[in-house]
Design an enzyme around this catalytic site. Sequence first.
Site, PDB file in Angstrom:
ATOM      1  N   GLU A   1       0.807  -1.230   0.000  1.00  0.00           N
ATOM      2  CA  GLU A   1       0.000   0.000   0.000  1.00  0.00           C
ATOM      3  C   GLU A   1       0.838   1.277   0.000  1.00  0.00           C
ATOM      4  O   GLU A   1       0.760   2.095   0.928  1.00  0.00           O
ATOM      5  CB  GLU A   1      -0.971  -0.001   1.184  1.00  0.00           C
ATOM      6  CG  GLU A   1      -2.022  -1.096   1.079  1.00  0.00           C
ATOM      7  CD  GLU A   1      -3.148  -0.942   2.093  1.00  0.00           C
ATOM      8  OE1 GLU A   1      -2.932  -0.327   3.153  1.00  0.00           O
ATOM      9  OE2 GLU A   1      -4.252  -1.441   1.820  1.00  0.00           O
TER      10      GLU A   1
ATOM     11  N   GLU B   1      -6.657  -8.024  -0.674  1.00  0.00           N
ATOM     12  CA  GLU B   1      -7.075  -8.051   0.726  1.00  0.00           C
ATOM     13  C   GLU B   1      -8.547  -7.702   0.831  1.00  0.00           C
ATOM     14  O   GLU B   1      -9.045  -6.844   0.100  1.00  0.00           O
ATOM     15  CB  GLU B   1      -6.323  -6.993   1.557  1.00  0.00           C
ATOM     16  CG  GLU B   1      -4.858  -7.218   1.755  1.00  0.00           C
ATOM     17  CD  GLU B   1      -4.236  -6.111   2.611  1.00  0.00           C
ATOM     18  OE1 GLU B   1      -4.966  -5.459   3.388  1.00  0.00           O
ATOM     19  OE2 GLU B   1      -3.027  -5.887   2.491  1.00  0.00           O
TER      20      GLU B   1
HETATM   21  C1  GLA Z   1      -4.256  -2.665   4.791  1.00  0.00           C
HETATM   22  C2  GLA Z   1      -2.888  -3.281   4.924  1.00  0.00           C
HETATM   23  C3  GLA Z   1      -2.858  -4.482   5.801  1.00  0.00           C
HETATM   24  C4  GLA Z   1      -3.745  -4.323   7.000  1.00  0.00           C
HETATM   25  C5  GLA Z   1      -5.137  -3.977   6.542  1.00  0.00           C
HETATM   26  C6  GLA Z   1      -6.114  -3.840   7.679  1.00  0.00           C
HETATM   27  O1  GLA Z   1      -4.942  -3.018   3.679  1.00  0.00           O
HETATM   28  O2  GLA Z   1      -2.291  -3.586   3.704  1.00  0.00           O
HETATM   29  O3  GLA Z   1      -1.524  -4.686   6.200  1.00  0.00           O
HETATM   30  O4  GLA Z   1      -3.250  -3.305   7.807  1.00  0.00           O
HETATM   31  O5  GLA Z   1      -5.104  -2.750   5.870  1.00  0.00           O
HETATM   32  O6  GLA Z   1      -7.395  -3.532   7.206  1.00  0.00           O
END
Ligand code: GLA
Length: 675
Positions: free
Chosen positions: A150, A307
């Site tokens: 991210e 995710e």
């Molecule tokens: C993000 C991050 C993860 C985690 C999630 C929690 O997407 O990439 O490492 O922290 O949020 O929702």
Amino acid sequence: MINDKLPKIWYGGDYNPEQWGPDAWQEDERMFKLAGIDVATVNVFAWALNQPSEDTYDFAQLDATIDRLYKSGVHVCLATSTGAHPAWMAHRHPDVLRVDAQGRKRKFGGRHNSCPSSPTYRKYSAKLAGKLAEHYKDHPALLIWHVSNEYGGYCYCDNCAAGFRVWLKERYKTLDELNRVWNTRFWGHTFYDWEEIVVPSELSEEWNGNRTNFQGISLDYRRFQSQALLDCYKLEYEEIKKHTPNIPITTNLMGLYPELDYFEWAKHLDIVSWDNYPSLDTPVSLTAMTHDLMRGLKGGDPFMLMEQTPSQQNWQPYNSLKRPGVMRLWSYQAVARGADTVLFFQLRRSIGACEKYHGAVIEHVGHEHTRVFREVAELGQELQQLGDKLLDARTEAKIGIVYDWENRWAIELSSGPSVALNYANEVHKYYDALFQMNVESDMISVEENFDKYEVVIAPVMYMVKPGFAKKVEKFVESGGTFLTTFFSGIVNENDLVTTGGYPGELRKVLGIWAEEIDALLPGRSNQLVMKQAWGELSGQYQCELLCDLIHAEGAEVLAEYGSDFYKGMPGVTVNSFGKGRAYYLASSPEATFLQGFLKNLCEEKGIQPLLETPAGVEVARRVKNDQAFLFLLNHNEAAAEVEVGSGKKDALTNLEVSGTVTVPGRGVVILQGSK
Ligand code: GLA
Ligand code: ZN
């Protein structure tokens, strides 16, 4: 196919066994099997373990994890772990630490915290990626690389300032040109030496995140920071490719995240992946639009759902549980819109620090007898049944909706005409109108080839970049339908106004002149009064936000304003241009109007809805060879009946389906039939 080692929809997610001991690992293996999990994303935040000091690398623990996973049938999405630097690095090389917009040098802490211009960060992140690639290049478990995590956030340190000046020199060559495009005679800003240029932080030009004195400077700083982070990604990418030229590489994006120009980023990703975290009250069509945007980043190629939470988040103000069925429903929504993976954050819930209340496949209780685990396991089974049926299937939309990050930055930085103008919201209104009618659309960049579309919609196309207007003209001339709105065609790529009348370069194709732009106070509205009935549209409709005061210059007037001193001036126009038509909506109308309006456009172009469904039942389609997969996604609590015709079978049960299908509340039906 992302990687033919695993020819099915990948199922699994972020897995952090380094936070646990061997007892848990054994249980993990057992439960992954029960849940049908076949992919683990590992090593996301393990830089400090991978590299305990300046010259030592230690992959022993990661070796053990990957071997163990592979033996139990789980492949890996292998992260490079550069999303958070080790404490020793911050201590010894403070240049990795960012300076924030208030000018404060950060201390070690958090994550996504490295300065993109830091020589230390660039050197060690690329080196680690290379070492990992060299070490794991032949490991049979390796499916894909996950660079960093991210990417985001801006830095305002001296290294970034120096990098910014280099970037500016490359872009503008001379200070004269720079002074021209930034319009620096305003407020006496003329620069005589490159060294005089500082970053636009809250110590100089900006305040409150997106307020600025100089849009040109702030816009360029966003471009530069997006590029600087992308350069960091590319350094790792290149190191990895040296060792594993055939393994795909991605980094997880964040949908509508404002700070990075994802269309630019996507050019350097082998496949797009993204993290989907809607809350209970996020409009379903906004999530759908975001999936479509992520699919659009690489021209419609399938993407990865990297995710999502199986149950709840920890970072929203109210972290509601996903109601029974919703995890499955939203997983298929992603698949329906182009995802070839369903991955979670995370596989086992951590016990300490800020994510211990974030949902996971394996909950704190540690066994499989939980609602969440049961739902995960049921979906795991289904994805096994689906096999490779859906992989690489594509969408065939006839309508393209333009989305542009630089345009968004420019609008948000614009200082007027209204703080209520939110680019993503305006785009979503158009997307939603089509979505409610089950008409497919693609989210496309300004660089996309328009010729594959019948209709191109470019809401609030405030910034018109070089070549864009000509492209629109050619598209319309040869028969396309173009639609844009108020506050379009105002500036060029440097936020300099195109003089000679709004909408600037788009004026010719639209056949109008916008003389003034009125901003409506919150709660106030004007009306769009139809000059005559058109399809379902007749009478008057509310409009709000902004009202362009336009004159028709060849365009036909379809609706006029209903009140205020500009009552009777055109509010909606259409211009015939070559074989096509260009529409202009001078204000932001209520949803009923937009639906009627877009329905008319679809009818003009012979674009059909995928299916008629009751409210709350989403339909999406993916096509592979001669087969079409129609997803019926019931977002209602109650069951819904859908008329599906004949010649189809249920892709999960393989049973023939015809006539009326009952889709259970929060249920999903996938119909397969010939195209
Ligand atoms: C993000 C991050 C993860 C985690 C999630 C929690 O997407 O990439 O490492 O922290 O949020 O929702
Ligand atoms: Zn910096």
